[in-house]
Write an enzyme that holds these catalytic residues in place. Structure first.
Site, mmCIF file in Angstrom:
data_model
loop_
_atom_site.group_PDB
_atom_site.id
_atom_site.type_symbol
_atom_site.label_atom_id
_atom_site.label_comp_id
_atom_site.label_asym_id
_atom_site.label_seq_id
_atom_site.Cartn_x
_atom_site.Cartn_y
_atom_site.Cartn_z
ATOM 1 C CB SER A 1 47.552 31.565 33.171
ATOM 2 O OG SER A 1 47.445 30.329 33.821
ATOM 3 C CD GLN A 2 46.844 38.498 35.717
ATOM 4 O OE1 GLN A 2 46.607 37.756 36.676
ATOM 5 N NE2 GLN A 2 47.163 39.762 35.866
#
Length: 215
Positions: A62-63
């Site tokens: 994930s970011q």
């Protein structure tokens, strides 16, 4: 942050602060955990870019902002027991491990579970248990949790998962269509009542029941 920190790490921290992350424990942990250990070798030079990246088995890491935001929304305490559905690279579990008592993280892909376990052991995250399993069907002995974090998109949050929350527990999960924009939802348990709050729009890979037969 040390004055000798690489420019990309300094920008990484600045980006998180500019986007509203204010919990000092979360910021410190995001600084301490080396994201480059969790991305593919070809992506190590870009590890501190604020974007999601592909990993094995068609999944993503994930970011960083989303990792920090979800962690902050959990309002973790040092004595908490945390369940993570969707281990992926193990990065989110590594962040959680420094902010709570212990983490059970469940992954349906054996390849991802094994690699995440190796990375977490390398970083001395000995309070994390990586389980190959189905996040939709935890074994009865898994018990209750103070916090639950889901890192894949669900059409809806199953009641069986909500029932795993301790009183005053918090669950956070992306909810919505598998291919499109989802809403990050935080659920707080008060007795037998569950208060739901919609937070921000996100994009996650879909949560799929069962254990992968391959990979």
């Amino acid at each position: 942050m040390p004055p000798t920190a690489p420019p990309e790490k300094m920008m990484f921290q600045l980006t998180l602060r500019r986007r509203g992350i204010s919990d000092q424990a979360v910021l410190r942990t995001m600084e301490e955990v080396p994201r480059e250990e969790f991305v593919l070798p070809a992506d190590r030079a870009e590890a501190y870019r604020d974007s999601a990246m592909a990993i094995a088995c068609g999944q993503t890491i994930s970011q960083p902002f989303v990792v920090a935001y979800m962690t902050e929304q959990l309002k973790l305490q040092k004595n908490h027991r945390v369940l993570e559905i969707g281990t992926g690279s193990g990065y989110q579990a590594a962040i959680l491990s420094r902010l709570c008592a212990n983490v059970l993280t469940v992954e349906r892909f054996r390849t991802l579970a094994d690699k995440a376990r190796e990375r977490l052991e390398k970083l001395n995250c000995f309070n994390v248990e990586v389980m190959l399993g189905d996040g939709y069907a935890l074994p009865p002995g898994a018990g209750q949790f103070d916090r639950i974090i889901v890192t894949a998109a669900m059409d809806q949050i199953p009641q069986s998962l909500l029932d795993r929350l301790e009183p005053d527990g918090i669950l956070i999960a992306p909810v919505g269509p598998q291919h499109g924009v989802q809403t990050l939802v935080r659920v707080t348990r008060t007795g037998d009542h569950f208060d739901r709050k919609e937070l921000v729009d996100v994009r996650f890979v879909p949560a799929i029941p069962g254990i992968a037969r391959e990979l």
